[in-house]
Design a protein around this motif. Structure first.
Motif, PDB file in Angstrom:
ATOM      1  N   UNK A  22      -6.213  -5.548   2.934  1.00 48.01           N
ATOM      2  CA  UNK A  22      -5.579  -5.396   4.230  1.00 48.01           C
ATOM      3  C   UNK A  22      -6.038  -4.153   5.118  1.00 48.01           C
ATOM      4  N   UNK A  23      -6.862  -4.464   5.991  1.00 47.23           N
ATOM      5  CA  UNK A  23      -7.409  -3.298   6.747  1.00 47.23           C
ATOM      6  C   UNK A  23      -6.538  -2.467   7.592  1.00 47.23           C
ATOM      7  N   UNK A  24      -5.309  -3.332   8.212  1.00 46.86           N
ATOM      8  CA  UNK A  24      -4.374  -2.515   8.870  1.00 46.86           C
ATOM      9  C   UNK A  24      -3.736  -1.638   8.162  1.00 46.86           C
ATOM     10  N   UNK A  25      -3.418  -1.959   6.766  1.00 47.56           N
ATOM     11  CA  UNK A  25      -2.650  -0.903   5.848  1.00 47.56           C
ATOM     12  C   UNK A  25      -3.538   0.141   5.421  1.00 47.56           C
ATOM     13  N   UNK A  31      -4.437   7.063   8.735  1.00 47.35           N
ATOM     14  CA  UNK A  31      -4.148   7.960   9.921  1.00 47.35           C
ATOM     15  C   UNK A  31      -2.758   8.790   9.429  1.00 47.35           C
ATOM     16  N   UNK A  32      -2.055   7.949   8.617  1.00 49.38           N
ATOM     17  CA  UNK A  32      -0.849   9.004   8.165  1.00 49.38           C
ATOM     18  C   UNK A  32      -1.172  10.229   7.430  1.00 49.38           C
ATOM     19  N   UNK A  33      -2.357  10.091   6.310  1.00 47.96           N
ATOM     20  CA  UNK A  33      -2.905  11.225   5.745  1.00 47.96           C
ATOM     21  C   UNK A  33      -3.966  12.040   5.992  1.00 47.96           C
ATOM     22  N   UNK A  34      -4.253  11.791   7.568  1.00 45.29           N
ATOM     23  CA  UNK A  34      -5.395  12.442   8.109  1.00 45.29           C
ATOM     24  C   UNK A  34      -5.225  14.020   8.209  1.00 45.29           C
ATOM     25  N   UNK A  35      -6.130  14.629   8.389  1.00 43.16           N
ATOM     26  CA  UNK A  35      -6.098  16.059   8.514  1.00 43.16           C
ATOM     27  C   UNK A  35      -5.318  16.597   9.864  1.00 43.16           C
ATOM     28  N   UNK A  36      -5.327  15.758  10.848  1.00 41.23           N
ATOM     29  CA  UNK A  36      -4.692  16.006  11.908  1.00 41.23           C
ATOM     30  C   UNK A  36      -3.174  16.001  11.899  1.00 41.23           C
TER      31      UNK A  36
END
Length: 66
Positions: A22-25, A31-36
């Motif tokens: 599931x690419x959206x997950x 995105x949730x665990x990104x450095x930013x």
């Protein structure tokens, strides 16, 4: 005990397979665990946020070249 280990392993493998299919997950997790999102400071006050963005410096890379 052996049944518990097999069940836990199957759940982990099934969960990883589900995430990969599931690419959206996968994108959401990325995105949730990104450095930013994890390391950057966030301020509720837009003025303070803008001030932070203008004055921040990188911990890992210097702006000047040696």
């Amino acid at each position: 005990m052996n049944k518990t280990v097999v069940i836990i392993a199957a759940l982990l493998i099934g969960g990883l397979y589900y995430i990969q299919e599931n690419p959206e997950i996968k994108q959401n997790i990325s995105q949730t665990f990104s450095r930013k999102n994890l390391l950057e400071a966030k301020f509720k006050d837009p003025v303070k946020q803008k001030e932070y963005e203008e004055n921040r410096t990188s911990l890992f890379f210097s702006d000047s070249k040696h």
